[in-house]
Each structure stands twice: as C-alpha cells, then as structure tokens.
Write a protein that holds these residues in place. Structure first.
Motif, mmCIF file in Angstrom:
data_model
loop_
_atom_site.group_PDB
_atom_site.id
_atom_site.type_symbol
_atom_site.label_atom_id
_atom_site.label_comp_id
_atom_site.label_asym_id
_atom_site.label_seq_id
_atom_site.Cartn_x
_atom_site.Cartn_y
_atom_site.Cartn_z
ATOM 1 N N ASP A 77 51.360 54.215 14.768
ATOM 2 C CA ASP A 77 50.348 53.558 13.937
ATOM 3 C C ASP A 77 50.998 52.879 12.739
ATOM 4 N N LYS A 78 51.972 53.547 12.134
ATOM 5 C CA LYS A 78 52.668 52.957 11.000
ATOM 6 C C LYS A 78 53.449 51.720 11.436
ATOM 7 N N ALA A 79 54.105 51.808 12.592
ATOM 8 C CA ALA A 79 54.861 50.655 13.101
ATOM 9 C C ALA A 79 53.927 49.480 13.386
ATOM 10 N N ALA A 80 52.743 49.760 13.917
ATOM 11 C CA ALA A 80 51.769 48.697 14.188
ATOM 12 C C ALA A 80 51.291 48.067 12.882
ATOM 13 N N ALA A 81 51.088 48.893 11.864
ATOM 14 C CA ALA A 81 50.661 48.375 10.563
ATOM 15 C C ALA A 81 51.776 47.535 9.927
ATOM 16 N N ASP A 82 53.019 47.997 10.066
ATOM 17 C CA ASP A 82 54.156 47.240 9.532
ATOM 18 C C ASP A 82 54.270 45.873 10.197
ATOM 19 N N ARG A 83 53.904 45.810 11.460
ATOM 20 C CA ARG A 83 53.936 44.544 12.202
ATOM 21 C C ARG A 83 52.666 43.722 11.987
ATOM 22 N N LYS A 84 51.728 44.286 11.229
ATOM 23 C CA LYS A 84 50.451 43.625 10.936
ATOM 24 C C LYS A 84 49.677 43.295 12.209
ATOM 25 N N LEU A 85 49.684 44.253 13.154
ATOM 26 C CA LEU A 85 48.935 44.076 14.392
ATOM 27 C C LEU A 85 47.495 44.522 14.181
ATOM 28 N N ALA A 86 46.585 43.905 14.910
ATOM 29 C CA ALA A 86 45.180 44.269 14.821
ATOM 30 C C ALA A 86 44.536 44.090 16.194
ATOM 31 N N GLY A 87 43.403 44.747 16.376
ATOM 32 C CA GLY A 87 42.630 44.586 17.599
ATOM 33 C C GLY A 87 43.358 45.063 18.836
ATOM 34 N N ALA A 88 43.258 44.253 19.894
ATOM 35 C CA ALA A 88 43.842 44.617 21.185
ATOM 36 C C ALA A 88 45.363 44.732 21.111
ATOM 37 N N ALA A 89 46.001 43.897 20.312
ATOM 38 C CA ALA A 89 47.458 43.959 20.191
ATOM 39 C C ALA A 89 47.886 45.300 19.593
ATOM 40 N N LYS A 90 47.161 45.774 18.580
ATOM 41 C CA LYS A 90 47.480 47.061 17.951
ATOM 42 C C LYS A 90 47.237 48.200 18.939
ATOM 43 N N THR A 91 46.114 48.141 19.640
ATOM 44 C CA THR A 91 45.783 49.183 20.609
ATOM 45 C C THR A 91 46.834 49.270 21.703
ATOM 46 N N SER A 92 47.203 48.122 22.244
ATOM 47 C CA SER A 92 48.203 48.076 23.313
ATOM 48 C C SER A 92 49.554 48.590 22.828
ATOM 49 N N PHE A 93 49.980 48.123 21.666
ATOM 50 C CA PHE A 93 51.262 48.543 21.100
ATOM 51 C C PHE A 93 51.283 50.043 20.869
ATOM 52 N N THR A 94 50.242 50.565 20.231
ATOM 53 C CA THR A 94 50.183 51.984 19.886
ATOM 54 C C THR A 94 50.170 52.853 21.142
ATOM 55 N N LYS A 95 49.414 52.430 22.148
ATOM 56 C CA LYS A 95 49.337 53.201 23.392
ATOM 57 C C LYS A 95 50.704 53.272 24.075
ATOM 58 N N LYS A 96 51.380 52.132 24.204
ATOM 59 C CA LYS A 96 52.684 52.103 24.860
ATOM 60 C C LYS A 96 53.727 52.869 24.051
ATOM 61 N N CYS A 97 53.718 52.669 22.760
ATOM 62 C CA CYS A 97 54.672 53.331 21.869
ATOM 63 C C CYS A 97 54.517 54.853 21.963
ATOM 64 N N THR A 98 53.282 55.329 21.906
ATOM 65 C CA THR A 98 53.016 56.760 21.967
ATOM 66 C C THR A 98 53.412 57.328 23.326
ATOM 67 N N THR A 99 53.063 56.616 24.389
ATOM 68 C CA THR A 99 53.418 57.049 25.740
ATOM 69 C C THR A 99 54.928 57.154 25.900
ATOM 70 N N ASP A 100 55.653 56.176 25.379
ATOM 71 C CA ASP A 100 57.113 56.190 25.448
ATOM 72 C C ASP A 100 57.700 57.363 24.661
ATOM 73 N N ALA A 101 57.091 57.663 23.517
ATOM 74 C CA ALA A 101 57.591 58.752 22.673
ATOM 75 C C ALA A 101 57.341 60.110 23.307
ATOM 76 N N ILE A 102 56.213 60.260 23.976
ATOM 77 C CA ILE A 102 55.863 61.532 24.597
ATOM 78 C C ILE A 102 56.654 61.745 25.882
ATOM 79 N N GLY A 103 56.845 60.677 26.619
ATOM 80 C CA GLY A 103 57.618 60.773 27.852
ATOM 81 C C GLY A 103 56.779 61.082 29.055
ATOM 82 N N SER A 104 55.644 60.435 29.177
ATOM 83 C CA SER A 104 54.740 60.690 30.296
ATOM 84 C C SER A 104 55.297 60.320 31.572
#
Length: 104
Positions: A77-104
């Motif tokens: 979420d912080k990385a998305a805010a730093d990139r000034k993402l909003a809406g679908a771009a923020k949602t997509s970024f956050t979902k992929k970033c979190t999934t990558d971090a967790i290791g699904s």
C-alpha cells in the motif's frame, strides 16, 4: 492519468522490505539499516519460504502468516501511494505485490 507498468523486481524489493521489517518486529528490535536479507537467498524471501525455513506448523504458522501478510499489504500500500497510483491501477499493483510477497 498515466498507468506505469510494474516490474516484478519492484514487487520483490517491496516484499523483501516487508519481510525484513516483519523479522525485526518479531525479534523485538528496530529494523536494521543494512540490506542483508533474512533468508539464505534473495529468491527465498516470501512468507511461505520463511515459514518453511523456520519449520513452523499449526498455530505458530497461522500467526506468522497473518503477520507477514499484514506487513506485506502495508508495504505494498505504501509503495502504491509512493507511485501515486489510484483506482484499478492501485488495486492491481497491491494485489500482485502482496501475492508476490506471500508466495502463493
């Protein structure tokens, strides 16, 4: 609004930062300023890989994974805010970033 493609290396960096922060919080110490990963290799930095390395099971595994997921989500979420993402771009970024971090 310009949509910027997100590379996997950025998500991996965010995942590593989240994991380093989580490891420092678990040991009770402050986050370190060194770039030394807590896992043997940079690719083994996901929550699942760390849990496997620590040989966690049962309640300890559940607790670790929940904390790791919260830390990863906050970092993404912080990385998305730093990139000034909003809406679908923020949602997509956050979902992929979190999934990558967790290791699904």
């Amino acid at each position: 609004m310009k949509i910027v493609p997100v590379s996997l290396s950025v998500c991996s960096l965010v995942a590593c930062l989240a994991l380093l922060h989580g490891a420092a919080a678990q040991t009770g110490g402050a986050p370190t300023t060194t770039n030394t990963p807590t896992s043997p290799s940079p690719q083994a930095g996901t929550c699942k890989d760390q849990a496997a390395g620590k040989k966690l099971a049962g309640a300890a595994l559940t607790s670790f994974m929940n904390k790791c997921q919260k830390d990863a989500t906050a970092a993404c979420d912080k990385a998305a805010a730093d990139r000034k993402l909003a809406g679908a771009a923020k949602t997509s970024f956050t979902k992929k970033c979190t999934t990558d971090a967790i290791g699904s």
